[in-house]
Write a protein that holds these residues in place. Structure first.
Motif, PDB file in Angstrom:
ATOM      1  N   ILE A   1      36.269  27.133  52.993  1.00  0.00           N
ATOM      2  CA  ILE A   1      35.927  27.246  51.570  1.00  0.00           C
ATOM      3  C   ILE A   1      35.925  28.713  51.142  1.00  0.00           C
ATOM      4  CG2 ILE A   1      34.098  26.847  49.871  1.00  0.00           C
ATOM      5  CD1 ILE A   1      33.361  24.349  51.516  1.00  0.00           C
ATOM      6  N   ILE A   2      35.397  29.580  51.977  1.00  0.00           N
ATOM      7  CA  ILE A   2      35.376  31.018  51.652  1.00  0.00           C
ATOM      8  C   ILE A   2      36.798  31.577  51.644  1.00  0.00           C
ATOM      9  CG2 ILE A   2      34.611  33.264  52.484  1.00  0.00           C
ATOM     10  CD1 ILE A   2      32.053  31.911  53.436  1.00  0.00           C
ATOM     11  N   GLN A   3      37.629  31.149  52.582  1.00  0.00           N
ATOM     12  CA  GLN A   3      39.015  31.618  52.622  1.00  0.00           C
ATOM     13  C   GLN A   3      39.780  31.204  51.373  1.00  0.00           C
ATOM     14  OE1 GLN A   3      40.753  30.200  56.265  1.00  0.00           O
ATOM     15  NE2 GLN A   3      39.628  31.662  57.539  1.00  0.00           N
ATOM     16  N   VAL A   4      39.602  29.976  50.920  1.00  0.00           N
ATOM     17  CA  VAL A   4      40.280  29.496  49.720  1.00  0.00           C
ATOM     18  C   VAL A   4      39.787  30.262  48.494  1.00  0.00           C
ATOM     19  CG1 VAL A   4      40.555  27.491  48.196  1.00  0.00           C
ATOM     20  CG2 VAL A   4      40.825  27.237  50.665  1.00  0.00           C
ATOM     21  N   ALA A   5      38.473  30.536  48.426  1.00  0.00           N
ATOM     22  CA  ALA A   5      37.913  31.272  47.297  1.00  0.00           C
ATOM     23  C   ALA A   5      38.469  32.702  47.241  1.00  0.00           C
ATOM     24  CB  ALA A   5      36.385  31.286  47.375  1.00  0.00           C
ATOM     25  N   ILE A   6      38.560  33.362  48.383  1.00  0.00           N
ATOM     26  CA  ILE A   6      39.104  34.730  48.423  1.00  0.00           C
ATOM     27  C   ILE A   6      40.580  34.714  48.034  1.00  0.00           C
ATOM     28  CG2 ILE A   6      39.695  36.618  49.977  1.00  0.00           C
ATOM     29  CD1 ILE A   6      37.039  36.127  51.402  1.00  0.00           C
ATOM     30  N   LEU A   7      41.335  33.729  48.501  1.00  0.00           N
ATOM     31  CA  LEU A   7      42.749  33.616  48.138  1.00  0.00           C
ATOM     32  C   LEU A   7      42.909  33.408  46.639  1.00  0.00           C
ATOM     33  CD1 LEU A   7      45.712  33.404  49.063  1.00  0.00           C
ATOM     34  CD2 LEU A   7      45.356  30.946  49.285  1.00  0.00           C
ATOM     35  N   ALA A   8      42.055  32.579  46.036  1.00  0.00           N
ATOM     36  CA  ALA A   8      42.129  32.339  44.591  1.00  0.00           C
ATOM     37  C   ALA A   8      41.789  33.608  43.809  1.00  0.00           C
ATOM     38  CB  ALA A   8      41.191  31.200  44.201  1.00  0.00           C
ATOM     39  N   ILE A   9      40.802  34.362  44.257  1.00  0.00           N
ATOM     40  CA  ILE A   9      40.428  35.612  43.575  1.00  0.00           C
ATOM     41  C   ILE A   9      41.561  36.626  43.667  1.00  0.00           C
ATOM     42  CG2 ILE A   9      38.860  37.590  43.691  1.00  0.00           C
ATOM     43  CD1 ILE A   9      36.650  35.583  44.532  1.00  0.00           C
ATOM     44  N   MET A  10      42.172  36.767  44.847  1.00  0.00           N
ATOM     45  CA  MET A  10      43.272  37.727  45.007  1.00  0.00           C
ATOM     46  C   MET A  10      44.492  37.318  44.187  1.00  0.00           C
ATOM     47  SD  MET A  10      42.913  38.681  49.042  1.00  0.00           S
ATOM     48  CE  MET A  10      44.315  39.762  49.025  1.00  0.00           C
ATOM     49  N   THR A  11      44.764  36.025  44.103  1.00  0.00           N
ATOM     50  CA  THR A  11      45.888  35.543  43.298  1.00  0.00           C
ATOM     51  C   THR A  11      45.643  35.835  41.822  1.00  0.00           C
ATOM     52  OG1 THR A  11      46.335  33.807  44.907  1.00  0.00           O
ATOM     53  CG2 THR A  11      47.279  33.530  42.709  1.00  0.00           C
ATOM     54  N   ALA A  12      44.429  35.584  41.349  1.00  0.00           N
ATOM     55  CA  ALA A  12      44.104  35.861  39.950  1.00  0.00           C
ATOM     56  C   ALA A  12      44.190  37.359  39.656  1.00  0.00           C
ATOM     57  CB  ALA A  12      42.705  35.335  39.627  1.00  0.00           C
ATOM     58  N   ALA A  13      43.769  38.200  40.595  1.00  0.00           N
ATOM     59  CA  ALA A  13      43.861  39.652  40.406  1.00  0.00           C
ATOM     60  C   ALA A  13      45.330  40.088  40.341  1.00  0.00           C
ATOM     61  CB  ALA A  13      43.132  40.372  41.526  1.00  0.00           C
ATOM     62  N   ALA A  14      46.180  39.519  41.206  1.00  0.00           N
ATOM     63  CA  ALA A  14      47.599  39.882  41.200  1.00  0.00           C
ATOM     64  C   ALA A  14      48.268  39.454  39.903  1.00  0.00           C
ATOM     65  CB  ALA A  14      48.309  39.242  42.395  1.00  0.00           C
ATOM     66  N   ILE A  15      47.933  38.275  39.410  1.00  0.00           N
ATOM     67  CA  ILE A  15      48.500  37.804  38.142  1.00  0.00           C
ATOM     68  C   ILE A  15      48.044  38.710  37.000  1.00  0.00           C
ATOM     69  CG2 ILE A  15      48.440  35.919  36.451  1.00  0.00           C
ATOM     70  CD1 ILE A  15      48.379  33.994  38.863  1.00  0.00           C
ATOM     71  N   GLY A  16      46.786  39.081  36.996  1.00  0.00           N
ATOM     72  CA  GLY A  16      46.266  39.956  35.946  1.00  0.00           C
ATOM     73  C   GLY A  16      46.910  41.327  35.957  1.00  0.00           C
ATOM     74  N   ILE A  17      47.057  41.910  37.134  1.00  0.00           N
ATOM     75  CA  ILE A  17      47.693  43.227  37.243  1.00  0.00           C
ATOM     76  C   ILE A  17      49.155  43.143  36.817  1.00  0.00           C
ATOM     77  CG2 ILE A  17      48.442  44.983  38.896  1.00  0.00           C
ATOM     78  CD1 ILE A  17      45.796  44.498  40.384  1.00  0.00           C
ATOM     79  N   GLY A  18      49.852  42.104  37.220  1.00  0.00           N
ATOM     80  CA  GLY A  18      51.250  41.930  36.805  1.00  0.00           C
ATOM     81  C   GLY A  18      51.383  41.776  35.306  1.00  0.00           C
ATOM     82  N   TRP A  19      50.503  40.996  34.705  1.00  0.00           N
ATOM     83  CA  TRP A  19      50.545  40.805  33.252  1.00  0.00           C
ATOM     84  C   TRP A  19      50.248  42.108  32.521  1.00  0.00           C
ATOM     85  CZ3 TRP A  19      46.675  41.000  29.428  1.00  0.00           C
ATOM     86  CH2 TRP A  19      47.090  40.534  28.179  1.00  0.00           C
ATOM     87  N   LEU A  20      49.238  42.869  32.982  1.00  0.00           N
ATOM     88  CA  LEU A  20      48.901  44.142  32.334  1.00  0.00           C
ATOM     89  C   LEU A  20      50.035  45.162  32.464  1.00  0.00           C
ATOM     90  CD1 LEU A  20      45.148  44.550  33.316  1.00  0.00           C
ATOM     91  CD2 LEU A  20      46.073  44.122  31.037  1.00  0.00           C
ATOM     92  N   SER A  21      50.620  45.273  33.659  1.00  0.00           N
ATOM     93  CA  SER A  21      51.708  46.242  33.820  1.00  0.00           C
ATOM     94  C   SER A  21      52.942  45.823  33.026  1.00  0.00           C
ATOM     95  CB  SER A  21      52.047  46.429  35.295  1.00  0.00           C
ATOM     96  OG  SER A  21      52.521  45.226  35.840  1.00  0.00           O
ATOM     97  N   GLY A  22      53.220  44.533  32.958  1.00  0.00           N
ATOM     98  CA  GLY A  22      54.355  44.058  32.164  1.00  0.00           C
ATOM     99  C   GLY A  22      54.164  44.314  30.685  1.00  0.00           C
ATOM    100  N   SER A  23      52.955  44.070  30.190  1.00  0.00           N
ATOM    101  CA  SER A  23      52.717  44.336  28.770  1.00  0.00           C
ATOM    102  C   SER A  23      52.746  45.826  28.470  1.00  0.00           C
ATOM    103  CB  SER A  23      51.392  43.718  28.320  1.00  0.00           C
ATOM    104  OG  SER A  23      50.313  44.309  29.020  1.00  0.00           O
ATOM    105  N   TYR A  24      52.309  46.654  29.412  1.00  0.00           N
ATOM    106  CA  TYR A  24      52.381  48.104  29.206  1.00  0.00           C
ATOM    107  C   TYR A  24      53.833  48.566  29.170  1.00  0.00           C
ATOM    108  CZ  TYR A  24      52.250  53.073  30.198  1.00  0.00           C
ATOM    109  OH  TYR A  24      52.450  54.425  30.158  1.00  0.00           O
TER     110      TYR A  24
END
Length: 170
Positions: A17-40
């Motif tokens: 459960i902890i591994q899945v939660a960490i994977l979901a957090i890292m995926t959301a962070a990567a999507i957010g960073i990609g979206w911010l850099s793309g919009s910039y």
């Protein structure tokens, strides 16, 4: 005989459960960073490029019409192809080089022999170059800078750039 009961080994490491939660957090962070850099990056590009590209052919047509009215009096830069240079290097002397060059003249000149004079000077220069001097990217940049400097000196500043079209070693 005495029997010793052993407790079952517990799993070492975090639970699934902890591994899945960490994977979901890292995926959301990567999507957010990609979206911010793309919009910039999207905001830094020019948004009026299609309009400029559409008006460019009309501007070229106007320039051609003006040039036709003025005749062959071109005041802009002119690119002149030099005769190919084929020679051996200073060291090793069994290494041959073929060099195709073009020069950019900022002002038109009536001197018909200027290109030949520059070509002969660059030929004489290439014969003094050693192979180790032009190896690698920095050596190529130094060669190009040296050729441009010699051409500018030989033409009294009329040549503003030297373009290396082909450089072949044998």
């Amino acid at each position: 005989m005495a029997t010793v009961e052993q407790a079952p080994d517990k799993k070492a490491g975090p639970s699934i459960i902890i591994q899945v939660a960490i994977l979901a957090i890292m995926t959301a962070a990567a999507i957010g960073i990609g979206w911010l850099s793309g919009s910039y990056l999207n905001s830094t590009t020019k948004r009026d490029q299609p309009a400029a590209a559409a008006s460019e052919p009309a501007a070229k047509g106007n320039e051609k019409a003006k040039a036709g009215e003025e005749g062959d009096k071109t005041k802009g830069p002119k690119v002149v192809d030099l005769a190919p240079i084929t020679t051996n290097l200073a060291a090793p002397s069994d290494t041959w080089v073929r060099l195709d060059l073009s020069i950019r003249l900022d002002a038109p000149t009536e001197d018909a022999t200027l290109a030949d004079t520059i070509q002969q000077d660059l030929l004489a220069f290439i014969r003094t170059v050693k192979l180790h001097q032009i190896e690698g990217a920095s050596g190529f940049q130094h060669l190009k800078a040296d050729l441009a400097e010699r051409a500018a000196i030989r033409s009294n500043g009329l040549v503003t750039a030297v373009y290396i079209r082909t450089l072949i070693f044998e």
